[in-house]
Design a protein around this motif. Structure first.
Motif, mmCIF file in Angstrom:
data_model
loop_
_atom_site.group_PDB
_atom_site.id
_atom_site.type_symbol
_atom_site.label_atom_id
_atom_site.label_comp_id
_atom_site.label_asym_id
_atom_site.label_seq_id
_atom_site.Cartn_x
_atom_site.Cartn_y
_atom_site.Cartn_z
ATOM 1 N N GLN A 110 0.824 -1.217 0.000
ATOM 2 C CA GLN A 110 0.000 0.000 0.000
ATOM 3 C C GLN A 110 0.853 1.261 0.000
ATOM 4 O OE1 GLN A 110 -2.540 -0.722 3.447
ATOM 5 N NE2 GLN A 110 -4.310 -0.949 2.102
ATOM 6 N N LYS A 111 1.925 1.262 0.775
ATOM 7 C CA LYS A 111 2.804 2.432 0.869
ATOM 8 C C LYS A 111 3.777 2.537 -0.304
ATOM 9 C CE LYS A 111 2.898 3.045 5.868
ATOM 10 N NZ LYS A 111 3.774 3.069 7.052
ATOM 11 N N LYS A 112 3.696 1.578 -1.212
ATOM 12 C CA LYS A 112 4.578 1.515 -2.378
ATOM 13 C C LYS A 112 6.048 1.354 -1.986
ATOM 14 C CE LYS A 112 1.446 3.982 -5.409
ATOM 15 N NZ LYS A 112 1.258 5.037 -6.375
ATOM 16 N N GLU A 113 6.265 0.701 -0.839
ATOM 17 C CA GLU A 113 7.624 0.404 -0.394
ATOM 18 C C GLU A 113 8.113 -0.923 -0.969
ATOM 19 O OE1 GLU A 113 7.912 0.772 3.870
ATOM 20 O OE2 GLU A 113 6.980 2.750 3.829
ATOM 21 N N MET A 114 7.185 -1.696 -1.498
ATOM 22 C CA MET A 114 7.511 -2.958 -2.155
ATOM 23 C C MET A 114 6.736 -3.026 -3.451
ATOM 24 S SD MET A 114 9.622 -5.103 -0.836
ATOM 25 C CE MET A 114 10.714 -4.725 0.505
ATOM 26 N N PRO A 115 7.336 -3.544 -4.482
ATOM 27 C CA PRO A 115 8.751 -3.853 -4.613
ATOM 28 C C PRO A 115 9.609 -2.590 -4.485
ATOM 29 C CG PRO A 115 7.489 -4.737 -6.474
ATOM 30 C CD PRO A 115 6.581 -3.887 -5.682
ATOM 31 N N LEU A 116 10.844 -2.803 -4.107
ATOM 32 C CA LEU A 116 11.777 -1.690 -3.950
ATOM 33 C C LEU A 116 12.045 -1.000 -5.278
ATOM 34 C CD1 LEU A 116 14.440 -3.374 -1.641
ATOM 35 C CD2 LEU A 116 12.666 -1.750 -0.962
ATOM 36 N N GLU A 117 12.221 0.308 -5.206
ATOM 37 C CA GLU A 117 12.554 1.078 -6.417
ATOM 38 C C GLU A 117 13.819 0.531 -7.083
ATOM 39 O OE1 GLU A 117 11.137 3.761 -8.072
ATOM 40 O OE2 GLU A 117 9.368 3.550 -6.792
ATOM 41 N N SER A 118 14.809 0.149 -6.280
ATOM 42 C CA SER A 118 16.068 -0.359 -6.847
ATOM 43 C C SER A 118 15.853 -1.650 -7.635
ATOM 44 C CB SER A 118 17.104 -0.586 -5.742
ATOM 45 O OG SER A 118 16.641 -1.542 -4.803
ATOM 46 N N ASN A 125 9.382 -5.193 -15.550
ATOM 47 C CA ASN A 125 8.099 -5.908 -15.535
ATOM 48 C C ASN A 125 7.572 -6.117 -14.106
ATOM 49 O OD1 ASN A 125 10.167 -7.752 -14.957
ATOM 50 N ND2 ASN A 125 9.020 -9.463 -15.790
ATOM 51 N N ALA A 126 8.395 -5.882 -13.098
ATOM 52 C CA ALA A 126 7.983 -6.058 -11.701
ATOM 53 C C ALA A 126 7.250 -4.833 -11.155
ATOM 54 C CB ALA A 126 9.198 -6.348 -10.828
ATOM 55 N N LYS A 127 7.335 -3.729 -11.876
ATOM 56 C CA LYS A 127 6.690 -2.501 -11.401
ATOM 57 C C LYS A 127 5.172 -2.696 -11.431
ATOM 58 C CE LYS A 127 7.413 2.347 -11.501
ATOM 59 N NZ LYS A 127 8.367 3.346 -11.895
ATOM 60 N N LEU A 128 4.556 -2.459 -10.286
ATOM 61 C CA LEU A 128 3.108 -2.655 -10.164
ATOM 62 C C LEU A 128 2.340 -1.434 -10.641
ATOM 63 C CD1 LEU A 128 3.000 -4.258 -6.589
ATOM 64 C CD2 LEU A 128 2.730 -5.426 -8.775
ATOM 65 N N THR A 129 1.316 -1.688 -11.439
ATOM 66 C CA THR A 129 0.399 -0.608 -11.793
ATOM 67 C C THR A 129 -0.500 -0.365 -10.582
ATOM 68 O OG1 THR A 129 -1.311 -2.098 -12.614
ATOM 69 C CG2 THR A 129 0.363 -1.352 -14.219
ATOM 70 N N ASP A 130 -1.225 0.727 -10.578
ATOM 71 C CA ASP A 130 -2.155 0.996 -9.480
ATOM 72 C C ASP A 130 -3.201 -0.112 -9.385
ATOM 73 O OD1 ASP A 130 -0.821 3.313 -8.741
ATOM 74 O OD2 ASP A 130 -2.160 4.634 -9.880
ATOM 75 N N GLU A 131 -3.641 -0.608 -10.534
ATOM 76 C CA GLU A 131 -4.639 -1.676 -10.551
ATOM 77 C C GLU A 131 -4.066 -2.970 -9.961
ATOM 78 O OE1 GLU A 131 -3.851 0.088 -13.468
ATOM 79 O OE2 GLU A 131 -5.539 1.464 -13.208
ATOM 80 N N GLN A 132 -2.844 -3.303 -10.325
ATOM 81 C CA GLN A 132 -2.217 -4.511 -9.784
ATOM 82 C C GLN A 132 -2.000 -4.382 -8.276
ATOM 83 O OE1 GLN A 132 1.198 -4.408 -12.428
ATOM 84 N NE2 GLN A 132 0.606 -6.388 -13.302
ATOM 85 N N ARG A 133 -1.573 -3.207 -7.864
ATOM 86 C CA ARG A 133 -1.345 -2.951 -6.438
ATOM 87 C C ARG A 133 -2.656 -3.124 -5.668
ATOM 88 N NH1 ARG A 133 3.142 -0.969 -4.320
ATOM 89 N NH2 ARG A 133 3.961 -0.309 -6.310
ATOM 90 N N THR A 134 -3.738 -2.567 -6.195
ATOM 91 C CA THR A 134 -5.056 -2.686 -5.559
ATOM 92 C C THR A 134 -5.487 -4.146 -5.501
ATOM 93 O OG1 THR A 134 -5.674 -0.478 -6.292
ATOM 94 C CG2 THR A 134 -7.472 -1.967 -5.715
ATOM 95 N N GLU A 135 -5.317 -4.867 -6.597
ATOM 96 C CA GLU A 135 -5.695 -6.280 -6.654
ATOM 97 C C GLU A 135 -4.889 -7.107 -5.655
ATOM 98 O OE1 GLU A 135 -7.827 -9.614 -7.876
ATOM 99 O OE2 GLU A 135 -8.191 -7.519 -8.368
ATOM 100 N N LEU A 136 -3.606 -6.852 -5.579
ATOM 101 C CA LEU A 136 -2.746 -7.586 -4.659
ATOM 102 C C LEU A 136 -3.134 -7.311 -3.209
ATOM 103 C CD1 LEU A 136 -0.367 -9.435 -4.115
ATOM 104 C CD2 LEU A 136 1.162 -7.483 -4.467
ATOM 105 N N VAL A 137 -3.351 -6.052 -2.879
ATOM 106 C CA VAL A 137 -3.752 -5.694 -1.508
ATOM 107 C C VAL A 137 -5.100 -6.324 -1.169
ATOM 108 C CG1 VAL A 137 -4.485 -3.770 -0.034
ATOM 109 C CG2 VAL A 137 -2.359 -3.601 -1.357
ATOM 110 N N ARG A 138 -6.036 -6.274 -2.092
ATOM 111 C CA ARG A 138 -7.353 -6.874 -1.870
ATOM 112 C C ARG A 138 -7.208 -8.370 -1.563
ATOM 113 N NH1 ARG A 138 -9.975 -5.972 -6.730
ATOM 114 N NH2 ARG A 138 -10.321 -3.833 -6.059
#
Length: 155
Positions: A110-118, A125-138
């Motif tokens: 949720q805080k966008k601390e994972m995955p790490l920016e580095s 391809n590991a960068k999460l879209t807002d939709e993916q982030r929402t789906e994962l958190v849900r």
């Protein structure tokens, strides 16, 4: 100046003789989070792509993990990731610890601390879209609720 460069070059060459161990622990399918929680394929794909290299025993080492000292950083990062959360051995955690790990994972995503920016530098391809982030958190919240119910039921 020339001597300094030569010393640096020799040191760089010498550290290449100390590679990291890239052996992954053997797979344990009966303990893997995605299996025991019967994770839907679309969520499993997100977790595998964005989390598994550092948080499982299924690490796929990038090309730069063959070059020291970058390899040392990569190995340390993977060891730390597995120490904090290892999806490959999730079933080994006691239910209350599973709950804690899920809470941490939800917060970090949720805080966008994972995955790490580095991590994105070599894994776009590991960068999460807002939709993916929402789906994962849900999904993680649902698993957390199920775990809470199981804890209460088994007390």
């Amino acid at each position: 100046m020339k001597k300094v460069l030569i010393v640096i070059l020799v040191a760089f060459i010498m550290i290449q003789f100390f590679p990291i161990d890239k052996t992954n622990p053997p797979p344990t399918p009966g303990m893997d989070f995605l299996k025991i929680k019967e994770t839907p394929d679309h969520v499993a794909k997100i977790i595998r792509t964005s989390c598994y290299d550092c948080h499982s025993n299924e690490t796929k080492y990038p090309w730069y993990s063959n070059i020291s000292p970058a390899s040392w950083f990569v190995k340390n990062h993977i060891n730390e990731g597995r120490k904090h959360l290892n999806f490959s051995t999730f079933a080994v955690y006691e239910p209350k610890r599973q709950l804690h790990k899920l809470e941490e994972a939800i917060e970090m995503v949720q805080k966008k601390e994972m995955p790490l920016e580095s991590y994105y530098l070599g894994h776009q391809n590991a960068k999460l879209t807002d939709e993916q982030r929402t789906e994962l958190v849900r999904y993680l919240k649902k698993v957390k609720e199920d775990t809470e119910r199981n804890i209460m039921f088994n007390q």
